[in-house]
Write a protein that holds these residues in place. Structure first.
Motif, PDB file in Angstrom:
ATOM      1  N   GLY A   1       0.828  -1.209   0.000  1.00 45.04           N
ATOM      2  CA  GLY A   1       0.000   0.000   0.000  1.00 45.04           C
ATOM      3  C   GLY A   1       0.857   1.250   0.000  1.00 45.04           C
ATOM      4  O   GLY A   1       2.073   1.193  -0.225  1.00 45.04           O
ATOM      5  N   PRO A   2       0.227   2.411   0.242  1.00 47.52           N
ATOM      6  CA  PRO A   2       0.936   3.691   0.117  1.00 47.52           C
ATOM      7  C   PRO A   2       1.860   4.008   1.283  1.00 47.52           C
ATOM      8  O   PRO A   2       2.623   4.959   1.231  1.00 47.52           O
ATOM      9  N   ARG A   3       1.795   3.193   2.369  1.00 50.65           N
ATOM     10  CA  ARG A   3       2.586   3.564   3.542  1.00 50.65           C
ATOM     11  C   ARG A   3       4.078   3.357   3.413  1.00 50.65           C
ATOM     12  O   ARG A   3       4.833   3.774   4.288  1.00 50.65           O
ATOM     13  N   TRP A   4       4.519   2.733   2.325  1.00 52.15           N
ATOM     14  CA  TRP A   4       5.937   2.377   2.229  1.00 52.15           C
ATOM     15  C   TRP A   4       6.831   3.621   2.270  1.00 52.15           C
ATOM     16  O   TRP A   4       7.985   3.560   2.672  1.00 52.15           O
ATOM     17  N   ALA A   5       6.265   4.784   1.832  1.00 50.95           N
ATOM     18  CA  ALA A   5       7.041   6.026   1.867  1.00 50.95           C
ATOM     19  C   ALA A   5       6.091   7.206   1.875  1.00 50.95           C
ATOM     20  O   ALA A   5       4.944   7.100   1.437  1.00 50.95           O
ATOM     21  N   ASP A   6       6.579   8.342   2.354  1.00 51.64           N
ATOM     22  CA  ASP A   6       5.850   9.614   2.218  1.00 51.64           C
ATOM     23  C   ASP A   6       6.494  10.335   1.043  1.00 51.64           C
ATOM     24  O   ASP A   6       7.708  10.559   1.041  1.00 51.64           O
ATOM     25  N   ILE A   7       5.679  10.659   0.041  1.00 57.03           N
ATOM     26  CA  ILE A   7       6.199  11.355  -1.134  1.00 57.03           C
ATOM     27  C   ILE A   7       5.486  12.686  -1.238  1.00 57.03           C
ATOM     28  O   ILE A   7       4.263  12.733  -1.325  1.00 57.03           O
ATOM     29  N   GLU A   8       6.244  13.759  -1.195  1.00 59.54           N
ATOM     30  CA  GLU A   8       5.618  15.092  -1.188  1.00 59.54           C
ATOM     31  C   GLU A   8       6.222  15.969  -2.259  1.00 59.54           C
ATOM     32  O   GLU A   8       7.435  16.133  -2.338  1.00 59.54           O
ATOM     33  N   GLY A   9       5.400  16.535  -3.090  1.00 64.11           N
ATOM     34  CA  GLY A   9       5.866  17.436  -4.135  1.00 64.11           C
ATOM     35  C   GLY A   9       6.178  16.685  -5.414  1.00 64.11           C
ATOM     36  O   GLY A   9       6.177  15.455  -5.466  1.00 64.11           O
ATOM     37  N   ASP A  10       6.444  17.477  -6.455  1.00 63.22           N
ATOM     38  CA  ASP A  10       6.716  16.855  -7.756  1.00 63.22           C
ATOM     39  C   ASP A  10       7.878  17.527  -8.467  1.00 63.22           C
ATOM     40  O   ASP A  10       7.981  17.508  -9.684  1.00 63.22           O
ATOM     41  N   ALA A  11       8.795  18.125  -7.701  1.00 57.19           N
ATOM     42  CA  ALA A  11       9.921  18.830  -8.311  1.00 57.19           C
ATOM     43  C   ALA A  11      10.879  17.848  -8.984  1.00 57.19           C
ATOM     44  O   ALA A  11      10.815  16.643  -8.756  1.00 57.19           O
ATOM     45  N   GLU A  12      11.790  18.387  -9.768  1.00 63.99           N
ATOM     46  CA  GLU A  12      12.773  17.562 -10.475  1.00 63.99           C
ATOM     47  C   GLU A  12      13.957  17.190  -9.608  1.00 63.99           C
ATOM     48  O   GLU A  12      14.772  16.352  -9.991  1.00 63.99           O
ATOM     49  N   LEU A  13      14.085  17.884  -8.511  1.00 66.23           N
ATOM     50  CA  LEU A  13      15.157  17.565  -7.577  1.00 66.23           C
ATOM     51  C   LEU A  13      14.509  16.930  -6.354  1.00 66.23           C
ATOM     52  O   LEU A  13      13.545  17.465  -5.816  1.00 66.23           O
ATOM     53  N   ALA A  14      15.045  15.787  -5.954  1.00 67.83           N
ATOM     54  CA  ALA A  14      14.422  15.069  -4.840  1.00 67.83           C
ATOM     55  C   ALA A  14      15.395  14.840  -3.696  1.00 67.83           C
ATOM     56  O   ALA A  14      16.586  14.577  -3.919  1.00 67.83           O
ATOM     57  N   VAL A  15      14.855  14.951  -2.488  1.00 68.42           N
ATOM     58  CA  VAL A  15      15.619  14.653  -1.279  1.00 68.42           C
ATOM     59  C   VAL A  15      15.028  13.377  -0.687  1.00 68.42           C
ATOM     60  O   VAL A  15      13.820  13.285  -0.496  1.00 68.42           O
ATOM     61  N   ILE A  16      15.886  12.390  -0.443  1.00 66.59           N
ATOM     62  CA  ILE A  16      15.423  11.117   0.113  1.00 66.59           C
ATOM     63  C   ILE A  16      15.989  10.966   1.519  1.00 66.59           C
ATOM     64  O   ILE A  16      17.170  11.252   1.756  1.00 66.59           O
ATOM     65  N   THR A  17      15.158  10.515   2.434  1.00 66.86           N
ATOM     66  CA  THR A  17      15.621  10.314   3.806  1.00 66.86           C
ATOM     67  C   THR A  17      14.790   9.232   4.484  1.00 66.86           C
ATOM     68  O   THR A  17      13.931   8.614   3.837  1.00 66.86           O
ATOM     69  N   PHE A  18      15.058   8.993   5.764  1.00 71.27           N
ATOM     70  CA  PHE A  18      14.257   8.036   6.541  1.00 71.27           C
ATOM     71  C   PHE A  18      14.343   8.425   8.009  1.00 71.27           C
ATOM     72  O   PHE A  18      15.220   9.219   8.401  1.00 71.27           O
ATOM     73  N   GLY A  19      13.426   7.883   8.799  1.00 70.62           N
ATOM     74  CA  GLY A  19      13.507   8.036  10.243  1.00 70.62           C
ATOM     75  C   GLY A  19      13.362   9.455  10.752  1.00 70.62           C
ATOM     76  O   GLY A  19      12.719  10.301  10.139  1.00 70.62           O
ATOM     77  N   SER A  20      14.017   9.745  11.888  1.00 72.42           N
ATOM     78  CA  SER A  20      13.783  11.011  12.581  1.00 72.42           C
ATOM     79  C   SER A  20      14.294  12.238  11.836  1.00 72.42           C
ATOM     80  O   SER A  20      13.851  13.345  12.128  1.00 72.42           O
ATOM     81  N   THR A  21      15.200  12.060  10.862  1.00 76.05           N
ATOM     82  CA  THR A  21      15.657  13.239  10.121  1.00 76.05           C
ATOM     83  C   THR A  21      14.531  13.792   9.243  1.00 76.05           C
ATOM     84  O   THR A  21      14.603  14.932   8.789  1.00 76.05           O
ATOM     85  N   THR A  22      13.489  12.978   9.016  1.00 73.04           N
ATOM     86  CA  THR A  22      12.398  13.410   8.141  1.00 73.04           C
ATOM     87  C   THR A  22      11.830  14.759   8.570  1.00 73.04           C
ATOM     88  O   THR A  22      11.562  15.625   7.719  1.00 73.04           O
ATOM     89  N   GLY A  23      11.651  14.947   9.867  1.00 73.11           N
ATOM     90  CA  GLY A  23      11.060  16.201  10.352  1.00 73.11           C
ATOM     91  C   GLY A  23      11.898  17.409   9.959  1.00 73.11           C
ATOM     92  O   GLY A  23      11.376  18.410   9.449  1.00 73.11           O
ATOM     93  N   ALA A  24      13.199  17.316  10.177  1.00 71.31           N
ATOM     94  CA  ALA A  24      14.071  18.438   9.840  1.00 71.31           C
ATOM     95  C   ALA A  24      14.140  18.638   8.336  1.00 71.31           C
ATOM     96  O   ALA A  24      14.138  19.779   7.850  1.00 71.31           O
ATOM     97  N   VAL A  25      14.173  17.545   7.592  1.00 64.71           N
ATOM     98  CA  VAL A  25      14.223  17.639   6.133  1.00 64.71           C
ATOM     99  C   VAL A  25      12.959  18.285   5.606  1.00 64.71           C
ATOM    100  O   VAL A  25      13.009  19.176   4.747  1.00 64.71           O
ATOM    101  N   ARG A  26      11.815  17.873   6.130  1.00 60.26           N
ATOM    102  CA  ARG A  26      10.535  18.430   5.661  1.00 60.26           C
ATOM    103  C   ARG A  26      10.489  19.936   5.905  1.00 60.26           C
ATOM    104  O   ARG A  26      10.072  20.718   5.049  1.00 60.26           O
TER     105      ARG A  26
END
Lengths: 608, 278, 171
Positions: free
Chosen positions: A485-510
């Motif tokens: 299902g969709p929970r495997w990742a949070d995908i936000e935005g549709d820009a051509e440049l992407a930032v990938i992360t996991f875990g607690s850094t997600t908050g700061a990255v977002r």
């Protein structure tokens, strides 16, 4: 600095104007030896919640078990808070003892306020150098004068008011928490109000109140990541836990001990991690969803048994509350350096589930999901939490209930009245999905022996090539073919440049991505929640239209970057932004790095 | 070095490093550290010829607080590391230190085998009947009814008896000390170091933070009412009725220690290779 | 079989050992307090260690000793496990206040005074008795000094040992 895409090829539309993130207030309360700063911090968080705000509280302390230097680090705001800010607006120090040790963790700037006790001597140079505005107040004296109240009550009133939390909420939090006598409460309330008055009387400081959302949902919670994970486990159906204490996972186990008893389950303290993981395999073999929690050194001890769970196809969940590594490392600090181990660290070809919650709230839902997946896929699941989430407290929205309960595909007793000979039960039957019905001991007609040895479909040990091939394919297929299902990742935005992360850094990255958007730099965010198996097709879809990716993580070796590169063709030339613990990655530095990276990867202008 | 020159005798202070311990004020481990340094001063081995090996926990912090070579390993494996060290380097004096959680829980298996193997080591366990460093869980020597967060109401499990296990597994020297008697404990440790084979010294060392009731121990301990015996059967009978408060050397046996094998012979590798020649 | 010191030299060696143990113990307390950010009490213990060191030096000077002579185990006739003048290790607390430190010191001096008195009563050796009585008188002076000091220091509140924050993980 603004950057507009120069590409002449049709691409995604420029991002809509993004409002800046809501204003938050960051306060650190520090002190040593009985100052009670942790208690003050917890009460402040509680008060903020009562006032309709959200908040996050992180703790830090020296190496002493009691009485050493300590600081409660909080960020409060109208929206859920998942990361610390770049600077603290206020550092309130009850004393300056060894506070310089926290200078890295409590960054201050010219807009910051530095408040100390007038009798505690001079603030350390490293703090004065920041240019923060200094105020010295009679904290201890005032507490004493207020009938022997605790000085942390002054701190609570002072810090709370400067943060914009109403006095009524501060008082309510204090009253609700009070476990001692009524007579001792009164002077502490008085001291709290004195602190409030002191804040209001500070020359030149007029803090704006933090306005709560008008649509804040009812029934919010306040808890730590460890508690959330424990609760998620119970929701998922876990009823047996084997435990061995290890920093920073111990509180998860301690929360579950009485909770399990109340829901009809049980927790057993094991002699070590080898025992605890084997115990939960035994319990799960018996049909009871089981879990344990540990940290890096404990996970390392558990590896042999996790491999057993893979081969014998026994569901278990192991929560790894990551801390500074390798080896004994930095036990009381956070890091994201167990990823490689979680996704790959077993001998043999041993596919397993690895998940990573991305916030304190997500610790609940992702642990619950891990239980569901482990049960459904009859496989071990490693949940990569970390010290930052595990031992911090936050105000969160009430977590939604899962759509469906965990279901293990069990093998029913064969119909003995059918007359025809009952076929032998095949525990490891090769099915289309790869999942075989799993017998529950006590059921007649489905007796089998679980085995770590390679085996036939019946479960008889085998060294045959065909059996090995079949079982390896089956164990891999069952994980790969599952619909996550969709929970495997949070995908936000549709820009051509992407930032990938996991875990607690997600908050700061977002937050960094949001800040970059305000400056005209559009970035797509992908936060992976399911790390193993890696959903390569879904990832390819998520990265459609992406030219370059930047992988952000809190470890020294760029573990996620290496992992993705080894399993997937990332577009362009993937870069990594990685730094090991103990310091968290902050939105400001990430935003600056993102903007610089985006500029370096601006599309080339095509001249006719 | 001219060993005819008599250097000034080493004092206990020479074995103590400048690192200030982080133990809670009042912790029994402070006096155990003091006892260890006094014992080493009785032995007079230079600090650089002594190695202190430990696991994880409050008591395991000791190596860095001495001026000896130290090895702060992983939880529960100090005896294994120490065994490797001593067998490879029989010339060193190897002391092993740790707590009851480290030693009897995760380290339980290695404890049994170290006693059995009888390598010349001295194992000092600071027993406070609790896991201190992880904030107060029951350890194997905790009373069954001690309420704690991980096992509410107590574990309900009989406490481990390390001296009996040590004896049954073959330890050559078994003693109990008390941190409230640093000089007495120093004597016991010195004796343990001098005694060949595996010497086990369990030191009762109260935890002021998680087990403040252990302050009563000083009123309950007593000198063992009998002399140490070299007869394991007699020692076993005594220990089976021991109430946990007898201080002193309980058993000093005559088992041969694990033999030293390193460096005994010196055949060259080339000579060995002759077996492959056609 | 423990006996009282048989000669003046033996007695002074025992007295010196007592002072040295006190120096070590007070220094240790000072270190503990420093590591736990209790600077005021740390300074007091340092001062006390200094006093005891002076007493030790006085004894050495009187006896013409360059270093402390070893005391045979049988002559260590203290009533408890440790030197009467060394405060037990479990009597300190990370939140203790100056008044507590003085109380601890006074108790130590009182124990020392009592010990010398008992020794004086028990010994059959005249020079030992004389020395023991002198020491007892000195310890009595110390008790008075500490008592006077205590009067100048604020008494702790009843909740001095309460810490709202729980203990912490470090490993």
């Amino acid at each position: 600095m603004s950057l507009s895409p120069l590409s002449t090829s049709p691409g995604p539309a420029a991002p809509a104007a993004v409002p800046p993130p809501a204003r938050t207030y960051s306060v650190a309360i520090a002190g040593s030896g009985g100052a009670g700063v942790m208690t003050a911090g917890t009460l402040l968080l509680d008060a903020a919640a009562r006032a309709g705000l959200y908040g996050l509280m992180v703790r830090t302390s020296g190496p002493q078990i009691r009485g050493g230097e300590a600081a409660a680090l909080l960020r409060l705001g109208p929206q859920p808070v998942v990361t610390l800010d770049d600077r603290f607006d206020l550092l309130l120090a009850i004393d300056w003892q060894n506070l310089h040790r926290f200078a890295d963790e409590i960054p201050l700037g010219e807009g910051s306020l530095l408040v100390g006790d007038v009798d505690a001597g001079e603030a350390p140079e490293v703090l004065r150098r920041t240019g923060a505005r200094l105020h010295a107040l009679a904290l201890k004296k005032t507490a004493k004068a207020a009938g022997g109240a605790w000085v942390n009550m002054i701190a609570l009133g002072l810090a709370g008011t400067l943060a914009g939390v109403p006095a009524a909420a501060l008082e309510a939090a204090l009253r609700a928490s009070w476990r001692r006598s009524e007579e001792s409460l009164a002077p502490n309330v008085a001291a709290l109000l004195q602190g409030v008055a002191m804040a209001q009387g500070l020359p030149g400081e007029r803090p704006d109140p933090l306005l709560p959302r008008t649509d804040a949902p009812a029934g919010r919670w306040m808890l730590s990541g460890n508690e959330a994970a424990g609760c998620g486990a119970l929701r998922g159906g876990v009823r047996f836990v084997a435990a061995y204490p290890i920093t920073p996972a111990t509180e998860l186990l301690e929360w579950m001990a009485p909770a399990l008893t109340r829901v009809g389950g049980t927790l057993l303290q094991a002699e070590d991690e080898l025992a605890s993981v084997n115990m939960i395999i035994g319990a799960s073999y018996g049909g009871v969803p089981s879990l344990t929690a540990t940290a890096g050194p404990g996970l390392a001890l558990m590896t042999e048994a996790i491999g057993l769970a893979v081969t014998a196809e026994v569901p278990i969940v192991v929560v790894d509350v990551m801390r500074g590594g390798p080896s004994t490392g930095i036990p009381a600090k956070s890091e994201q350096s167990d990823l490689s181990f979680a996704v790959d660290g077993l001998h043999g070809d041993a596919p397993r589930l690895a998940l990573a919650p991305s916030s304190i709230a997500d610790c609940l839902t992702t642990t619950e999901w891990a239980v569901h997946l482990a049960e459904a896929l009859q496989a071990p699941a490693i949940v990569l939490s970390d010290q930052f989430m595990g031992q911090s407290r936050a105000v969160i929205d009430r977590p939604p209930q899962a759509d469906a309960a965990a279901r293990r595909l069990t093998a029913p007793a064969p119909d003995a009245t059918a007359g025809a000979a009952v076929p032998a039960y095949q525990r490891y039957l090769d099915t289309v999905t790869g999942i075989s019905p799993m017998a529950v001991p006590g059921t007649p007609g489905t007796v089998y022996t679980a085995d770590g040895l390679e085996h036939t479909e019946r479960g008889i040990p085998s060294s045959q090539a065909s059996d090995h091939r079949k079982q390896l394919d089956k164990r891999l297929r069952k994980l790969e073919q599952h619909d996550y299902g969709p929970r495997w990742a949070d995908i936000e935005g549709d820009a051509e440049l992407a930032v990938i992360t996991f875990g607690s850094t997600t908050g700061a990255v977002r937050e960094a991505v949001a800040r970059a958007a305000v400056q005209g730099v559009a970035l797509r965010l992908v936060s992976l929640r399911l790390l193993a198996p890696l959903r390569t097709e879904a990832l390819a879809q998520a990265l459609q239209g992406v030219r370059q990716v930047l992988v952000v993580e809190q470890n020294h070796g760029g573990q996620l970057l290496r992992y993705l590169r080894s399993r997937f063709d990332l577009p362009g030339r993937a870069s990594g932004l990685h730094r090991p613990g103990p310091l968290p990655l902050r939105p400001g530095e990430l935003c600056a790095a993102f903007i610089e990276w985006a500029a370096a990867h601006a599309p080339q202008e095509i001249t006719a | 070095m001219n060993d005819m020159v008599l250097a000034a005798p080493l004092r206990a202070a020479d074995y103590k490093s400048d690192y200030k311990p982080i133990w809670c004020p009042g912790c029994g481990d402070y006096t155990v550290l003091s006892s260890l340094t006094k014992a080493l001063a009785m032995i007079q081995r230079p600090p650089h010829e002594v190695a202190v090996v430990s696991g994880i926990g409050c008591s395991s912090r000791i190596p860095a607080y001495t001026t000896c070579y130290g090895f702060h390993g992983v939880h529960g494996r100090s005896l294994a590391a120490a065994t490797g060290l001593k067998v490879a380097r029989p010339d060193l004096t190897v002391i092993v230190t740790g707590g009851d959680g480290d030693g009897y829980s995760i380290g339980g298996n290695h404890f049994m085998h170290a006693c059995r193997r009888n390598v010349d080591l001295t194992y000092i366990v600071m027993d406070n009947h609790v896991y201190g460093m992880t904030k107060g869980q029951a350890s194997p020597t905790t009373e069954p009814d001690w309420d704690n967060k991980l096992s509410p109401g107590g574990t309900g499990i009989r406490a481990f008896n390390p001296l009996v296990i040590a004896l049954a597994a073959g330890a050559n020297f078994v003693a109990r000390g008390f941190s409230g008697d640093p000089n007495g404990t120093a004597e016991i440790i010195a004796q343990a170091i001098r005694h060949p084979g595996f010497s086990f010294v369990e030191v009762m060392s109260p935890c002021v933070t998680f087990r403040p009731e252990q302050k009563q121990w000083k009123d309950l301990v007593r000198e063992a009412p009998v002399q140490a015996t070299d007869d394991p059967a007699l020692a076993a009978r005594r220990l089976m009725t021991d109430d946990g408060f007898n201080i002193g050397v309980l058993h000093a046996g005559n088992r041969n220690p694990y033999p030293t094998r390193m460096g005994r012979t010196a055949t060259s590798v080339a000579d060995l290779e002759s077996e492959f020649e056609l | 079989m423990k006996t009282t010191p048989q000669t003046l030299d033996e007695f002074m060696a025992v007295a010196l050992a007592m002072e040295n143990e006190a120096v070590d113990r007070y220094s240790e307390f000072a270190d503990m307090m420093e590591a736990h950010n209790n600077g005021e009490v740390a300074a007091m213990f340092r001062t006390m260690a200094g006093y005891e060191a002076k007493h030790a030096q006085q004894i050495m000077a009187e006896m013409g000793w360059q270093s402390a002579p070893a005391v045979p185990r049988e002559r260590v006739c203290w009533p408890g496990y440790e030197s009467p003048e060394a405060a037990p290790i479990d009597e300190v607390h990370y939140l203790m206040q100056p008044w507590h430190a003085l109380q601890l010191a006074r108790a130590a001096e009182q124990r020392a005074e009592a010990f010398f008195g008992q020794l004086a009563a028990m010994t059959t050796n005249d020079s030992v008795r004389k020395a023991a009585l002198e020491m007892q008188a000195e310890e009595a002076e110390h008790v008075a000094l500490v008592t006077a000091w205590m009067a100048k220091v604020p008494q702790p509140d009843s909740d001095w040992s309460e810490d709202p924050d729980p203990p912490r993980h470090v490993d």
